[in-house]
Scaffold this motif. Sequence first.
Motif, PDB file in Angstrom:
ATOM      1  N   MET A   1       0.861  -1.087  -0.003  1.00 29.91           N
ATOM      2  CA  MET A   1      -0.083   0.087  -0.029  1.00 29.91           C
ATOM      3  C   MET A   1       0.876   1.356  -0.146  1.00 29.91           C
ATOM      4  O   MET A   1       0.634   2.202  -0.627  1.00 29.91           O
ATOM      5  N   VAL A   2       2.190   1.258   0.529  1.00 28.68           N
ATOM      6  CA  VAL A   2       2.838   2.297   0.613  1.00 28.68           C
ATOM      7  C   VAL A   2       3.387   2.681  -0.690  1.00 28.68           C
ATOM      8  O   VAL A   2       3.430   3.823  -1.190  1.00 28.68           O
ATOM      9  N   ASP A   3       3.664   1.731  -1.626  1.00 32.03           N
ATOM     10  CA  ASP A   3       4.115   2.001  -2.962  1.00 32.03           C
ATOM     11  C   ASP A   3       3.052   2.622  -3.880  1.00 32.03           C
ATOM     12  O   ASP A   3       3.211   3.827  -4.460  1.00 32.03           O
ATOM     13  N   ALA A   4       1.818   2.218  -3.691  1.00 30.56           N
ATOM     14  CA  ALA A   4       0.611   2.899  -4.360  1.00 30.56           C
ATOM     15  C   ALA A   4       0.463   4.151  -3.718  1.00 30.56           C
ATOM     16  O   ALA A   4       0.135   5.181  -4.804  1.00 30.56           O
ATOM     17  N   SER A   5       0.872   4.436  -2.461  1.00 30.00           N
ATOM     18  CA  SER A   5       0.521   5.647  -1.803  1.00 30.00           C
ATOM     19  C   SER A   5       1.619   6.581  -2.355  1.00 30.00           C
ATOM     20  O   SER A   5       1.273   7.734  -2.691  1.00 30.00           O
ATOM     21  N   PHE A   6       2.590   6.326  -2.680  1.00 34.88           N
ATOM     22  CA  PHE A   6       3.756   6.860  -3.264  1.00 34.88           C
ATOM     23  C   PHE A   6       3.403   7.601  -4.657  1.00 34.88           C
ATOM     24  O   PHE A   6       3.750   8.639  -4.868  1.00 34.88           O
ATOM     25  N   ARG A  67      -2.040  -6.181  -7.210  1.00 35.76           N
ATOM     26  CA  ARG A  67      -1.205  -6.861  -6.501  1.00 35.76           C
ATOM     27  C   ARG A  67      -1.997  -7.350  -5.250  1.00 35.76           C
ATOM     28  O   ARG A  67      -2.101  -8.318  -4.687  1.00 35.76           O
ATOM     29  N   LEU A  68      -2.609  -6.026  -4.610  1.00 36.85           N
ATOM     30  CA  LEU A  68      -3.246  -6.430  -3.318  1.00 36.85           C
ATOM     31  C   LEU A  68      -4.650  -6.919  -3.498  1.00 36.85           C
ATOM     32  O   LEU A  68      -4.656  -8.056  -2.659  1.00 36.85           O
ATOM     33  N   TYR A  69      -5.405  -6.881  -4.373  1.00 33.29           N
ATOM     34  CA  TYR A  69      -6.371  -7.739  -4.367  1.00 33.29           C
ATOM     35  C   TYR A  69      -6.163  -9.173  -5.218  1.00 33.29           C
ATOM     36  O   TYR A  69      -6.978  -9.865  -4.573  1.00 33.29           O
ATOM     37  N   GLU A  70      -5.286  -9.239  -5.885  1.00 36.25           N
ATOM     38  CA  GLU A  70      -4.922 -10.629  -6.098  1.00 36.25           C
ATOM     39  C   GLU A  70      -4.335 -11.827  -5.029  1.00 36.25           C
ATOM     40  O   GLU A  70      -4.748 -12.743  -4.929  1.00 36.25           O
ATOM     41  N   ASN A  71      -3.814 -10.703  -3.912  1.00 39.90           N
ATOM     42  CA  ASN A  71      -3.264 -11.547  -2.686  1.00 39.90           C
ATOM     43  C   ASN A  71      -4.374 -11.507  -1.611  1.00 39.90           C
ATOM     44  O   ASN A  71      -4.150 -12.405  -0.935  1.00 39.90           O
ATOM     45  N   HIS A  72      -5.379 -10.613  -1.633  1.00 40.15           N
ATOM     46  CA  HIS A  72      -6.427 -10.718  -0.969  1.00 40.15           C
ATOM     47  C   HIS A  72      -7.799 -10.383  -1.731  1.00 40.15           C
ATOM     48  O   HIS A  72      -8.362  -9.489  -1.761  1.00 40.15           O
ATOM     49  N   PRO A  73      -8.283 -11.426  -2.491  1.00 39.00           N
ATOM     50  CA  PRO A  73      -9.416 -11.365  -3.218  1.00 39.00           C
ATOM     51  C   PRO A  73     -10.785 -10.663  -2.617  1.00 39.00           C
ATOM     52  O   PRO A  73     -11.551 -10.233  -3.447  1.00 39.00           O
ATOM     53  N   GLU A  74     -10.737 -10.813  -1.171  1.00 37.24           N
ATOM     54  CA  GLU A  74     -11.907 -10.536  -0.618  1.00 37.24           C
ATOM     55  C   GLU A  74     -12.019  -8.810  -0.638  1.00 37.24           C
ATOM     56  O   GLU A  74     -13.092  -8.105  -0.902  1.00 37.24           O
ATOM     57  N   LEU A  75     -11.007  -8.278  -1.009  1.00 42.66           N
ATOM     58  CA  LEU A  75     -10.815  -6.685  -1.513  1.00 42.66           C
ATOM     59  C   LEU A  75     -11.953  -6.341  -2.703  1.00 42.66           C
ATOM     60  O   LEU A  75     -12.208  -5.227  -2.755  1.00 42.66           O
ATOM     61  N   LEU A  76     -12.094  -7.272  -3.481  1.00 45.70           N
ATOM     62  CA  LEU A  76     -12.753  -7.114  -4.806  1.00 45.70           C
ATOM     63  C   LEU A  76     -14.317  -7.013  -4.090  1.00 45.70           C
ATOM     64  O   LEU A  76     -15.106  -6.437  -4.909  1.00 45.70           O
ATOM     65  N   ASP A  77     -14.700  -7.270  -3.021  1.00 40.78           N
ATOM     66  CA  ASP A  77     -16.149  -6.803  -2.530  1.00 40.78           C
ATOM     67  C   ASP A  77     -16.155  -5.308  -2.230  1.00 40.78           C
ATOM     68  O   ASP A  77     -17.233  -4.977  -2.073  1.00 40.78           O
ATOM     69  N   ILE A  78     -15.293  -4.716  -1.929  1.00 34.42           N
ATOM     70  CA  ILE A  78     -15.091  -3.191  -2.067  1.00 34.42           C
ATOM     71  C   ILE A  78     -15.418  -2.500  -3.264  1.00 34.42           C
ATOM     72  O   ILE A  78     -14.490  -2.758  -4.352  1.00 34.42           O
ATOM     73  N   PRO A  79     -16.344  -1.721  -3.569  1.00 32.65           N
ATOM     74  CA  PRO A  79     -16.876  -1.222  -4.747  1.00 32.65           C
ATOM     75  C   PRO A  79     -15.695  -0.376  -5.521  1.00 32.65           C
ATOM     76  O   PRO A  79     -15.505  -0.575  -6.912  1.00 32.65           O
ATOM     77  N   TRP A 101      -6.497   8.639 -11.297  1.00 33.40           N
ATOM     78  CA  TRP A 101      -6.334   9.005  -9.948  1.00 33.40           C
ATOM     79  C   TRP A 101      -7.327   8.864  -9.018  1.00 33.40           C
ATOM     80  O   TRP A 101      -7.204   8.291  -8.072  1.00 33.40           O
ATOM     81  N   ASP A 102      -8.381   9.653  -9.204  1.00 26.93           N
ATOM     82  CA  ASP A 102      -9.645   9.507  -8.298  1.00 26.93           C
ATOM     83  C   ASP A 102      -9.924   8.070  -8.087  1.00 26.93           C
ATOM     84  O   ASP A 102     -10.227   7.695  -6.667  1.00 26.93           O
ATOM     85  N   PHE A 103     -10.036   7.240  -9.108  1.00 29.03           N
ATOM     86  CA  PHE A 103     -10.390   5.734  -8.780  1.00 29.03           C
ATOM     87  C   PHE A 103      -9.335   5.214  -8.071  1.00 29.03           C
ATOM     88  O   PHE A 103      -9.861   4.390  -6.819  1.00 29.03           O
ATOM     89  N   TYR A 104      -8.231   5.282  -8.233  1.00 30.30           N
ATOM     90  CA  TYR A 104      -7.139   4.786  -7.481  1.00 30.30           C
ATOM     91  C   TYR A 104      -6.993   5.033  -6.176  1.00 30.30           C
ATOM     92  O   TYR A 104      -6.827   4.243  -5.124  1.00 30.30           O
ATOM     93  N   PHE A 105      -6.987   6.451  -5.854  1.00 27.55           N
ATOM     94  CA  PHE A 105      -7.077   6.956  -4.513  1.00 27.55           C
ATOM     95  C   PHE A 105      -8.401   6.391  -3.730  1.00 27.55           C
ATOM     96  O   PHE A 105      -7.944   5.957  -2.419  1.00 27.55           O
ATOM     97  N   ASN A 106      -9.417   6.226  -4.275  1.00 24.07           N
ATOM     98  CA  ASN A 106     -10.661   5.827  -3.351  1.00 24.07           C
ATOM     99  C   ASN A 106     -10.278   4.352  -3.185  1.00 24.07           C
ATOM    100  O   ASN A 106     -10.744   4.022  -1.968  1.00 24.07           O
ATOM    101  N   ALA A 107      -9.987   3.568  -4.146  1.00 24.54           N
ATOM    102  CA  ALA A 107      -9.591   2.176  -3.833  1.00 24.54           C
ATOM    103  C   ALA A 107      -8.531   2.142  -2.703  1.00 24.54           C
ATOM    104  O   ALA A 107      -8.909   1.076  -1.985  1.00 24.54           O
ATOM    105  N   ASP A 113      -8.895   1.256   4.896  1.00 22.61           N
ATOM    106  CA  ASP A 113      -9.921   0.999   6.126  1.00 22.61           C
ATOM    107  C   ASP A 113      -9.944  -0.617   6.163  1.00 22.61           C
ATOM    108  O   ASP A 113     -10.148  -0.976   7.163  1.00 22.61           O
ATOM    109  N   TRP A 114      -9.995  -1.297   5.084  1.00 26.04           N
ATOM    110  CA  TRP A 114     -10.427  -2.776   5.319  1.00 26.04           C
ATOM    111  C   TRP A 114      -9.124  -3.567   6.035  1.00 26.04           C
ATOM    112  O   TRP A 114      -9.322  -4.146   6.869  1.00 26.04           O
ATOM    113  N   PHE A 115      -8.006  -3.017   5.733  1.00 23.99           N
ATOM    114  CA  PHE A 115      -6.835  -3.553   6.441  1.00 23.99           C
ATOM    115  C   PHE A 115      -6.849  -3.296   7.928  1.00 23.99           C
ATOM    116  O   PHE A 115      -6.461  -4.009   8.835  1.00 23.99           O
ATOM    117  N   GLU A 116      -7.076  -2.119   8.162  1.00 23.21           N
ATOM    118  CA  GLU A 116      -7.291  -1.807   9.520  1.00 23.21           C
ATOM    119  C   GLU A 116      -8.173  -2.420  10.464  1.00 23.21           C
ATOM    120  O   GLU A 116      -7.994  -2.940  11.454  1.00 23.21           O
TER     121      GLU A 116
END
Length: 147
Positions: A1-6, A67-79, A101-107, A113-116
């Motif tokens: 997540m840090v790399d996507a944030s960067f 890569r995040l949702y490939e490793n955690h397919p349950e993330l695909l439940d997040i719209p 950018w907005d799509f990626y930021f929202n995701a 939030d999901w990881f927390e």
Amino acid sequence: MVDASFSLWRSAFLTDVSRDRKIVFEHMKEFVRKVLEQNAITFADDHRLRALAVGYYNANARYRIERLYENHPELLDIPAVAKVSELSGRDLAKEDQAVLWDFYFNALEQTFDWFESSWIKVMRPGNAKKQDPNVVGDSKAEQHPSQ
């Protein structure tokens, strides 16, 4: 997540740009020349060459979210994450980079939030119901031994 944030941090200031392929190609040649000559790229270079840089950083953010949702397919439940997955494999070079950018930021925000919430449930199950979101950890457990 840090790399996507960067990547989103870098591209946030670059989204107002033309994605004309000729301009992107010229910026790519200048980018490669500078890297080969000086082995360095600064934000000033990214800004000057933003027709190229914004696409790179946005694509990298998308790749990291994929890569995040490939490793955690349950993330695909997040719209918002599902929306990013629908972009997979598409040529996004001419798409509005601010919209992407907005799509990626929202995701990414919803993924945080999901990881927390998952961390609280899995790593600290006794605290899942009583955890105050404004307090990190147990204040007694985190005190220095000399206190």
